[in-house]
Write a protein that holds these residues in place. Structure first.
Motif, PDB file in Angstrom:
ATOM      1  N   ILE A 298       0.819  -1.211   0.000  1.00  0.00           N
ATOM      2  CA  ILE A 298       0.000   0.000   0.000  1.00  0.00           C
ATOM      3  C   ILE A 298       0.853   1.261   0.000  1.00  0.00           C
ATOM      4  O   ILE A 298       2.063   1.216   0.204  1.00  0.00           O
ATOM      5  CB  ILE A 298      -0.941   0.031   1.228  1.00  0.00           C
ATOM      6  N   ILE A 299       0.194   2.388  -0.212  1.00  0.00           N
ATOM      7  CA  ILE A 299       0.814   3.696  -0.009  1.00  0.00           C
ATOM      8  C   ILE A 299       0.582   4.096   1.446  1.00  0.00           C
ATOM      9  O   ILE A 299      -0.544   4.025   1.943  1.00  0.00           O
ATOM     10  CB  ILE A 299       0.188   4.758  -0.932  1.00  0.00           C
ATOM     11  N   PHE A 300       1.634   4.488   2.139  1.00  0.00           N
ATOM     12  CA  PHE A 300       1.475   4.961   3.510  1.00  0.00           C
ATOM     13  C   PHE A 300       2.476   6.077   3.786  1.00  0.00           C
ATOM     14  O   PHE A 300       3.500   6.193   3.118  1.00  0.00           O
ATOM     15  CB  PHE A 300       1.649   3.821   4.526  1.00  0.00           C
ATOM     16  N   GLU A 301       2.162   6.883   4.781  1.00  0.00           N
ATOM     17  CA  GLU A 301       3.060   7.931   5.243  1.00  0.00           C
ATOM     18  C   GLU A 301       3.176   7.835   6.758  1.00  0.00           C
ATOM     19  O   GLU A 301       2.203   7.481   7.444  1.00  0.00           O
ATOM     20  CB  GLU A 301       2.545   9.311   4.850  1.00  0.00           C
ATOM     21  N   SER A 302       4.352   8.141   7.281  1.00  0.00           N
ATOM     22  CA  SER A 302       4.581   8.039   8.716  1.00  0.00           C
ATOM     23  C   SER A 302       5.063   9.363   9.299  1.00  0.00           C
ATOM     24  O   SER A 302       5.764  10.130   8.628  1.00  0.00           O
ATOM     25  CB  SER A 302       5.618   6.947   9.019  1.00  0.00           C
ATOM     26  N   VAL A 303       4.655   9.620  10.524  1.00  0.00           N
ATOM     27  CA  VAL A 303       5.166  10.736  11.317  1.00  0.00           C
ATOM     28  C   VAL A 303       5.650  10.149  12.633  1.00  0.00           C
ATOM     29  O   VAL A 303       4.878   9.517  13.362  1.00  0.00           O
ATOM     30  CB  VAL A 303       4.083  11.792  11.587  1.00  0.00           C
ATOM     31  N   ILE A 304       6.931  10.310  12.917  1.00  0.00           N
ATOM     32  CA  ILE A 304       7.508   9.774  14.148  1.00  0.00           C
ATOM     33  C   ILE A 304       7.969  10.948  15.010  1.00  0.00           C
ATOM     34  O   ILE A 304       8.854  11.707  14.618  1.00  0.00           O
ATOM     35  CB  ILE A 304       8.678   8.822  13.843  1.00  0.00           C
ATOM     36  N   ILE A 305       7.335  11.091  16.159  1.00  0.00           N
ATOM     37  CA  ILE A 305       7.668  12.173  17.088  1.00  0.00           C
ATOM     38  C   ILE A 305       8.549  11.592  18.183  1.00  0.00           C
ATOM     39  O   ILE A 305       8.078  10.828  19.038  1.00  0.00           O
ATOM     40  CB  ILE A 305       6.392  12.789  17.707  1.00  0.00           C
ATOM     41  N   ASN A 306       9.832  11.887  18.144  1.00  0.00           N
ATOM     42  CA  ASN A 306      10.752  11.300  19.115  1.00  0.00           C
ATOM     43  C   ASN A 306      10.543  11.918  20.499  1.00  0.00           C
ATOM     44  O   ASN A 306       9.870  12.944  20.652  1.00  0.00           O
ATOM     45  CB  ASN A 306      12.210  11.407  18.656  1.00  0.00           C
TER      46      ASN A 306
END
Length: 286
Positions: free
Chosen positions: A130-138
């Motif tokens: 699939i198409i996906f996007e991630s946001v990782i807040i450390n």
């Protein structure tokens, strides 16, 4: 191949296979044997097991209708906000009609029953499909925002919107965006509007907030799995300690873990906490 179904769909499937019912020793589901396919009907789901080619044929001939509301959909999910250690990971996933069949064959709905190795394999297969996007807040950024007076849900909400901003850069066509409801819609948008650090467009068009969204939309399920997987990958990056022994959540196990590592000479305890834990939890673990 697993589907979550309503009563009307269940009745339709039972009627379709009524002449193929077989006995089983488990009262929690009904069994049917159709050629080389076993159909198990539970309270709110149906599972097709057996020959892959025949299952695909059944899906294409009869049961792809169960997926009529599954695409084109964007679904958001998050993992990590309720964990003392590790980042917040927000995922936005897009499902179109072209990848539904392959996703069904991955048996995504049963991921909670998988071993760790099988879960990792499933997550990686989904990410290839699939198409996906991630946001990782450390943790460092998270703690800066906590010090600035932001509520944890404000931070999470910013991440939800940021993931959607990135997803819509793909210029995809979609019917709706589904977000697992954790706050009401008005508060959701107020959080983003009141966050001075937000520099993003606020995504509102076709957005719906639903409880138990994961059991209703595959796009949300995919985001749940990917967010959990990427969270565990981030945990593996923590140096100075075996990541396999870092407890998830924020319960008594965390207290015991903190007491243990506080006495380990090779760990600078306060720096370890500053780098890898969330300040919103620290008052509970003093």
């Amino acid at each position: 191949m697993t589907f979550y179904i309503n009563e009307k769909q269940k009745a339709l499937i039972k009627q379709h296979y009524q002449n193929y019912k077989i006995d089983n020793n488990d009262n929690s589901y009904e069994s049917f044997q159709y050629h080389n396919i076993t159909i198990e009907i539970y309270k709110n789901k149906v599972i097709f097991k057996g020959n892959k080619e025949e299952i695909v044929e059944e899906y294409r001939s009869n049961w792809n209708q169960l997926d009529k509301n599954q695409s084109p959909i964007i679904g958001n999910a998050e993992f990590g906000i309720n964990n003392f250690f590790g980042p917040i990971v927000i995922i936005s996933s897009y499902i179109g009609s072209g990848n539904l069949e392959k996703l069904r064959l991955l048996n995504i709905r049963d991921y909670k029953e998988l071993s760790e190795s099988k879960f990792i394999e499933l997550a990686q297969d989904i990410m290839k499909t699939i198409i996906f996007e991630s946001v990782i807040i450390n943790n460092r950024k998270y703690n800066q925002w906590i010090d600035a007076g932001y509520h944890p849900n404000t931070i999470k909400t910013w991440g939800q919107n940021q993931a959607l901003v990135r997803m819509l850069q793909h210029r995809i066509q979609y019917d709706k965006i589904i977000i697992e409801k954790y706050i009401n819609e008005t508060t959701y948008y107020q959080y983003i509007e009141n966050m001075k650090d937000n520099r993003n467009k606020i995504i509102k068009d076709k957005v719906e907030f639903l409880t138990n969204a994961e059991s209703k939309y595959l796009a949300v399920t995919c985001s749940t799995i990917i967010s959990h997987y990427l969270f565990l990958e981030e945990i593996k990056k923590i140096k100075g300690i075996d990541p396999n022994f870092i407890p998830l959540g924020a319960g008594q196990e965390v207290n015991l873990f903190l007491a243990k590592i506080k006495n380990e000479k090779h760990i600078e305890f306060n720096k370890f906490l500053d780098r890898h834990s969330k300040k919103s939890f620290t008052e509970f673990f003093k």
